[in-house]
Design an enzyme around this catalytic site. Structure first.
Site, PDB file in Angstrom:
ATOM      1  N   SER A   1       0.843  -1.190   0.000  1.00  0.00           N
ATOM      2  CA  SER A   1       0.000   0.000   0.000  1.00  0.00           C
ATOM      3  C   SER A   1       0.883   1.247   0.000  1.00  0.00           C
ATOM      4  O   SER A   1       1.663   1.448  -0.923  1.00  0.00           O
ATOM      5  CB  SER A   1      -0.954  -0.024   1.200  1.00  0.00           C
ATOM      6  OG  SER A   1      -1.853   1.060   1.157  1.00  0.00           O
ATOM      7  N   THR A   2       0.824   2.060   1.046  1.00  0.00           N
ATOM      8  CA  THR A   2       1.596   3.305   1.089  1.00  0.00           C
ATOM      9  C   THR A   2       3.092   3.024   0.945  1.00  0.00           C
ATOM     10  O   THR A   2       3.656   2.250   1.708  1.00  0.00           O
ATOM     11  CB  THR A   2       1.343   4.048   2.414  1.00  0.00           C
ATOM     12  OG1 THR A   2      -0.059   4.145   2.627  1.00  0.00           O
ATOM     13  CG2 THR A   2       1.955   5.428   2.388  1.00  0.00           C
TER      14      THR A   2
ATOM     15  N   HIS B   1      -2.655  -0.971  -3.290  1.00  0.00           N
ATOM     16  CA  HIS B   1      -3.803  -0.113  -3.028  1.00  0.00           C
ATOM     17  C   HIS B   1      -3.669   1.170  -3.844  1.00  0.00           C
ATOM     18  O   HIS B   1      -2.740   1.961  -3.645  1.00  0.00           O
ATOM     19  CB  HIS B   1      -3.878   0.255  -1.538  1.00  0.00           C
ATOM     20  CG  HIS B   1      -4.186  -0.907  -0.655  1.00  0.00           C
ATOM     21  ND1 HIS B   1      -3.944  -0.892   0.706  1.00  0.00           N
ATOM     22  CD2 HIS B   1      -4.721  -2.126  -0.916  1.00  0.00           C
ATOM     23  CE1 HIS B   1      -4.323  -2.048   1.231  1.00  0.00           C
ATOM     24  NE2 HIS B   1      -4.794  -2.812   0.262  1.00  0.00           N
TER      25      HIS B   1
ATOM     26  N   MET C   1      -0.057   1.012   5.315  1.00  0.00           N
ATOM     27  CA  MET C   1      -0.757   1.174   6.589  1.00  0.00           C
ATOM     28  C   MET C   1      -1.873   0.146   6.700  1.00  0.00           C
ATOM     29  O   MET C   1      -2.347  -0.387   5.700  1.00  0.00           O
ATOM     30  CB  MET C   1      -1.305   2.594   6.727  1.00  0.00           C
ATOM     31  CG  MET C   1      -2.228   3.052   5.624  1.00  0.00           C
ATOM     32  SD  MET C   1      -2.671   4.790   5.831  1.00  0.00           S
ATOM     33  CE  MET C   1      -3.484   5.117   4.270  1.00  0.00           C
TER      34      MET C   1
ATOM     35  N   ASP D   1      -4.326  -5.091   5.835  1.00  0.00           N
ATOM     36  CA  ASP D   1      -4.814  -5.863   4.693  1.00  0.00           C
ATOM     37  C   ASP D   1      -3.730  -6.874   4.288  1.00  0.00           C
ATOM     38  O   ASP D   1      -2.568  -6.522   4.130  1.00  0.00           O
ATOM     39  CB  ASP D   1      -5.133  -4.924   3.527  1.00  0.00           C
ATOM     40  CG  ASP D   1      -5.838  -5.638   2.372  1.00  0.00           C
ATOM     41  OD1 ASP D   1      -6.469  -6.679   2.619  1.00  0.00           O
ATOM     42  OD2 ASP D   1      -5.753  -5.133   1.237  1.00  0.00           O
TER      43      ASP D   1
END
Length: 352
Positions: A172-173, A199, A292, A295
């Site tokens: 993600s991030t 993401h 973050m 998931d």
């Protein structure tokens, strides 16, 4: 308290972003700027913790401003991008340069419906306030693929003996830059397909895949509904869609849908991993990188519930946000904890 500098050439957008951010008690807007030159001055004066940076501005645009910021200090920057193909391409370049994350304006440079991304903007500013930023050079050089003999792994995994393998990656991030430090190191002779969930909203994953494909020996593409997965190819789930993989006539087939799931992310790492869990005859190599939240943790549990496979988690040292890998590690699911620059080698260790 996270102090933010809001940079946008539109007074309306500056006011709206300021209003959204200050509605959260953990965020204060230290100041605003109308263009990149003014932003650089304000950064020196105000020393904010996070910058939200518009891409399209006069005098000095967001990309050039970001380059200047990254050259001088480790400051978390969130790009605010228009949802156009050009905007998507520049956004991916900005993530390479060092931006922590981005938010897409729903309807162009002046978006009266910016409220649609209000919660996303707040969440990403809060994450950026905790993020680690490495002011590295703008572009990482293309790196030679790592050979299995050069790879080292301290994991406790014992091979399952399955005749075929696949690799699944969730991030993600900070993920676009992390993927850029993993995928170009994989050789074109990789004997497994790679499925990636990053993401990201719709409209940006095609640009990400194209950029990674340009840098890599393996073929990297945005996944398409109904296509057959090939060894040595990397399939990135499209933004706004969930990706699953199933067997049909002995081949791995990708399916895409926009079904809402227990995860608020679309694409969802858990959703992909859960679909892979019940595939028979395949050993699954799971990788969880920077991001973050958590998931991927339930998906990894499901993978291990159905069939043993190695799990690689990115180390805190190299994560921009140590959330997703931390959740996997804290649940005792990781066989290996690796710096991002060692993940490709770990994957090659596990592939036959």
């Amino acid at each position: 308290m996270i102090r933010v500098l809001v940079v946008d050439d539109s007074a309306f957008m500056r006011n709206m972003i300021t209003e959204f951010l200050t509605s959260n008690q953990q965020i204060a807007v230290a100041g605003t700027a109308r263009n990149g030159e003014e932003a650089l001055q304000k950064i020196e004066e105000l020393r904010p913790d996070v910058v939200t940076l518009d891409i399209e501005m006069p005098v000095m645009d967001g990309k050039e401003t970001l380059k200047n910021i990254m050259a001088k200090r480790s400051l978390p920057v969130i790009m605010v991008s228009s949802l156009t193909q050009r905007g998507a391409d520049i956004t991916i370049e900005c993530l390479e340069i060092g931006a922590v994350d981005f938010v897409g304006k729903p309807s162009g440079s002046i978006s009266f419906d910016l409220y649609k991304v209000r919660e996303e903007l707040i969440e990403k500013v809060l994450a950026a306030g905790r993020a680690k930023v490495n002011p590295a050079s703008a572009r990482l050089p293309k790196q030679a693929p790592l050979q299995t003999s050069a790879a080292k792994s301290g994991g406790r995994f014992i091979p399952s003996g399955a005749s075929k393998q696949l690799v699944c990656i969730g991030t993600s991030t900070g993920g676009p830059k992390a993927l850029q430090r993993v995928l170009p190191k994989l050789p074109r002779t990789l004997k497994a397909p790679v499925f990636v969930v990053q993401h990201m909203p719709a409209g940006f994953t095609a640009s990400l895949a194209n950029r990674l494909n340009h840098l890599s020996e393996v073929t990297v593409k945005e996944a398409e509904h109904g296509e057959r997965a090939k060894a040595g190819w990397v399939y990135i789930a499209p933004g706004g869609k969930n990706m699953t993989v199933h067997l049909a006539n002995g081949e791995l087939v990708i399916s895409l849908d926009d079904r809402d799931t227990g995860s608020r992310h679309k694409p969802s790492v858990d959703y992909l991993f859960n679909s892979l869990a019940t595939l028979t005859g395949f050993e699954k190599i799971a990788v969880i990188m920077t991001g973050m939240g958590s998931d991927g943790t339930e998906g990894v549990k499901n993978l291990l519930r159905h069939s043993r496979g190695p799990v690689i988690a990115e180390s805190e040292e190299s994560c921009v946000v140590f959330g997703m890998p931390k959740a996997v590690i804290n649940n005792g699911l990781a066989d290996d904890v690796k710096h991002v620059d060692e993940i490709a080698a770990a994957i090659m260790t596990y592939t036959k």
